[in-house]
Structure formats: C-alpha cells, structure tokens
Design a protein around this motif. Structure first.
Motif, mmCIF file in Angstrom:
data_model
loop_
_atom_site.group_PDB
_atom_site.id
_atom_site.type_symbol
_atom_site.label_atom_id
_atom_site.label_comp_id
_atom_site.label_asym_id
_atom_site.label_seq_id
_atom_site.Cartn_x
_atom_site.Cartn_y
_atom_site.Cartn_z
ATOM 1 N N PHE A 1 5.106 -5.656 -8.837
ATOM 2 C CA PHE A 1 4.917 -4.913 -7.269
ATOM 3 C C PHE A 1 4.683 -6.400 -6.431
ATOM 4 C CE2 PHE A 1 3.106 -0.317 -8.052
ATOM 5 C CZ PHE A 1 3.946 -0.004 -9.374
ATOM 6 N N ARG A 2 3.332 -6.877 -6.700
ATOM 7 C CA ARG A 2 3.849 -7.390 -5.402
ATOM 8 C C ARG A 2 4.891 -8.824 -5.559
ATOM 9 N NH1 ARG A 2 -1.500 -7.961 -7.274
ATOM 10 N NH2 ARG A 2 -3.084 -6.864 -5.584
ATOM 11 N N LYS A 3 6.065 -9.667 -6.469
ATOM 12 C CA LYS A 3 6.586 -9.995 -6.543
ATOM 13 C C LYS A 3 8.249 -9.375 -5.926
ATOM 14 C CE LYS A 3 5.609 -12.510 -10.311
ATOM 15 N NZ LYS A 3 6.534 -12.624 -12.160
ATOM 16 N N ILE A 4 8.517 -8.210 -5.728
ATOM 17 C CA ILE A 4 9.573 -6.765 -5.472
ATOM 18 C C ILE A 4 9.461 -6.485 -4.143
ATOM 19 C CG2 ILE A 4 10.354 -6.522 -7.954
ATOM 20 C CD1 ILE A 4 8.860 -3.345 -7.202
ATOM 21 N N GLU B 1 0.821 -0.840 -0.289
ATOM 22 C CA GLU B 1 0.166 -0.241 -0.064
ATOM 23 C C GLU B 1 1.036 1.285 0.080
ATOM 24 O OE1 GLU B 1 -2.850 -0.217 3.472
ATOM 25 O OE2 GLU B 1 -3.493 -1.999 2.729
ATOM 26 N N VAL B 2 1.999 1.185 0.585
ATOM 27 C CA VAL B 2 2.839 2.674 0.584
ATOM 28 C C VAL B 2 3.596 2.666 -0.343
ATOM 29 C CG1 VAL B 2 5.095 2.798 1.764
ATOM 30 C CG2 VAL B 2 3.638 2.663 3.167
ATOM 31 N N VAL B 3 3.944 1.511 -1.385
ATOM 32 C CA VAL B 3 3.990 1.740 -2.042
ATOM 33 C C VAL B 3 3.832 2.307 -3.149
ATOM 34 C CG1 VAL B 3 5.491 0.185 -4.539
ATOM 35 C CG2 VAL B 3 6.251 -0.099 -2.082
ATOM 36 N N GLN B 4 2.486 1.744 -3.840
ATOM 37 C CA GLN B 4 0.762 2.113 -4.849
ATOM 38 C C GLN B 4 0.777 3.533 -4.413
ATOM 39 O OE1 GLN B 4 -1.243 -1.572 -3.783
ATOM 40 N NE2 GLN B 4 -1.960 -0.792 -5.530
ATOM 41 N N ALA B 5 0.539 4.453 -2.779
ATOM 42 C CA ALA B 5 0.847 5.385 -2.605
ATOM 43 C C ALA B 5 1.505 6.198 -2.765
ATOM 44 C CB ALA B 5 0.651 5.290 -0.994
ATOM 45 N N THR B 6 2.532 5.631 -2.905
ATOM 46 C CA THR B 6 4.102 6.587 -3.688
ATOM 47 C C THR B 6 3.913 7.035 -5.008
ATOM 48 O OG1 THR B 6 5.214 5.884 -1.429
ATOM 49 C CG2 THR B 6 6.839 6.743 -3.667
ATOM 50 N N VAL B 7 3.865 5.292 -5.766
ATOM 51 C CA VAL B 7 3.717 5.762 -7.209
ATOM 52 C C VAL B 7 2.092 6.833 -7.804
ATOM 53 C CG1 VAL B 7 2.960 4.507 -9.196
ATOM 54 C CG2 VAL B 7 4.445 3.799 -7.252
ATOM 55 N N ALA C 1 -1.658 -2.624 -14.498
ATOM 56 C CA ALA C 1 -1.488 -3.827 -14.623
ATOM 57 C C ALA C 1 0.312 -4.715 -14.179
ATOM 58 C CB ALA C 1 -0.451 -3.951 -16.505
ATOM 59 N N SER C 2 0.921 -4.172 -13.771
ATOM 60 C CA SER C 2 2.139 -3.976 -13.329
ATOM 61 C C SER C 2 1.525 -3.953 -11.339
ATOM 62 C CB SER C 2 3.385 -2.783 -13.218
ATOM 63 O OG SER C 2 3.483 -2.380 -14.520
ATOM 64 N N LEU C 3 0.785 -4.565 -10.975
ATOM 65 C CA LEU C 3 0.478 -4.826 -9.128
ATOM 66 C C LEU C 3 1.335 -6.239 -9.214
ATOM 67 C CD1 LEU C 3 -2.660 -3.546 -8.489
ATOM 68 C CD2 LEU C 3 -0.799 -2.221 -8.062
#
Length: 215
Positions: A156-159, A130-136, A151-153
């Motif tokens: 995101f979950r992998k990294i 959620e922090v990564v998504q909010a930052t993006v 399309a990249s979520l």
C-alpha cells in the motif's frame, strides 16, 4: 436532481443506507467550456473518524473518497469547491404486461441519491494511506470476506503516492425512490411480486425496497 414529491425518501435513513450499500459514486465537477464537466467513478465511504455520525441524515456528514492522481480530474479539484456525488441503488425496467391493465406505459423503477458538498484535498501520504485503509476496512466488512490487509501494508505504501484522497463535507442531499408509488395499490403490488420472483438481483432488491416502503 428533480424529485417529484411522491418519490421523495420516506426518512433520512433511506439515503444513508443507499450510499452505504452502493458506494461506487460518480463524482462530477464543472470543467472548462470546451471540454465540459469532469466525471469520475470512485469509491466513497463515511469518515469513521467524523464526529456526530449520520443519525440526522446526510447533510453535515463527512465522506472520504480517492482517485488516481494521474486522472486530470484530480488536478482540477480545488479546496472549497462544490463536488457532486451520485449514487445509484436498485433499479429495473417495468413492463406494462405486469400491470394487467390498459392503457398503460412502460417505465423504469429506480433509486438514487445525489450528494453535494465542499471538498478538501488530502495532501499527506500518511493521511492518504489512512483513507485507503479505512476504505478497505469498510468494504471488506460490508462486501468482502474479512481479508486482513496487514501483510499488504508495505505494498500500500508503495502505491499510495499515486492516490489522490479527499474529504467531503455534505451540504445537501436529494434522494429519489421511484418505486411505482404513482400506481394504484393493486398494480404496485403486481410489480413488487413480479420483481420479487425474478432471478435478477436488482429486481429482487427493488422488490425489497418496495416492500419496505409499503410497510
């Protein structure tokens, strides 16, 4: 940060704007006596879920940041300890040739905000995501071209297991807006005009702040 009285921010909104517009912070914490302090450059945003916003200024605000878990700084961070975040805004060298007066001395006009706060490390994968998504979302809105991350979520979950996210509750903030306030009005205006006519983005942004301060 030592801030002479005539370089202090005119109102709380100046510091908030500087943090929003220059969100790559330098995070600093004490290290051991042999190695010295830890210092890491990392992205920071205001927590979009925090209550109260930042209308009253930075103290009491909540910031979100993240860094690589492989960074020794992440392991050194402890819940409840103080973290220093420094943000640098527009800045530029001021040549005495602009002053058109003698004697004179060169200087550097700059803007900066130092934020201190209590850290809370985020431990779950979902909240880190959620922090990564909010930052993006924050950065695409302010600096990007509206990129859709949907399309990249899965990527995101992998990294995201390699990402260390944290929440910071701001306890103190100092802003320094050194924009030739110590100079006579006509000299300060020559500096502002010189910066405003420059091809350098930093100089033009510094000139804009000087105009705002004078207005």
């Amino acid at each position: 940060m030592f801030v002479p009285s005539f370089y202090r921010e005119p109102d709380a909104s100046w510091m908030v704007d500087l943090v929003r517009g220059n969100p790559l912070a330098l995070a600093v914490t004490n290290g051991d006596p042999q190695e010295g302090p830890f210092a890491t450059h990392l992205p920071v945003i205001f927590d979009p879920a925090a209550d109260g916003g930042v209308e009253g200024g930075l103290p009491g605000a909540t910031l979100l940041g993240h860094l690589n878990r492989a960074n020794p700084h992440w392991s050194a961070l402890q819940d409840g300890e103080l973290l220093l975040l420094t943000f640098t805004g527009p800045h530029s060298y001021v040549s005495p040739t602009v002053y058109e007066t003698t004697p004179a001395a060169p200087t550097w006009n700059f803007t900066a905000v130092h934020v201190r706060g209590v850290i809370e490390k985020i431990t779950t994968i979902e909240e880190t995501l959620e922090v990564v998504q909010a930052t993006v979302s924050a950065y695409e809105g302010a600096f990007g071209n509206g990129w859709d991350m949907t399309a990249s979520l899965d990527y995101f979950r992998k990294i995201v297991p390699a990402v260390g996210a944290f929440r910071l509750t701001v306890t103190k903030a100092d802003g320094m807006f050194k924009l030739s306030q110590e100079q006579p009005g006509e000299v300060r205006e020559r500096v502002r005009e010189s910066f405003g006519q420059s091809g350098c983005t930093y100089r033009r942004e510094t000139a804009a702040l000087m105009s705002k301060l004078g207005g």
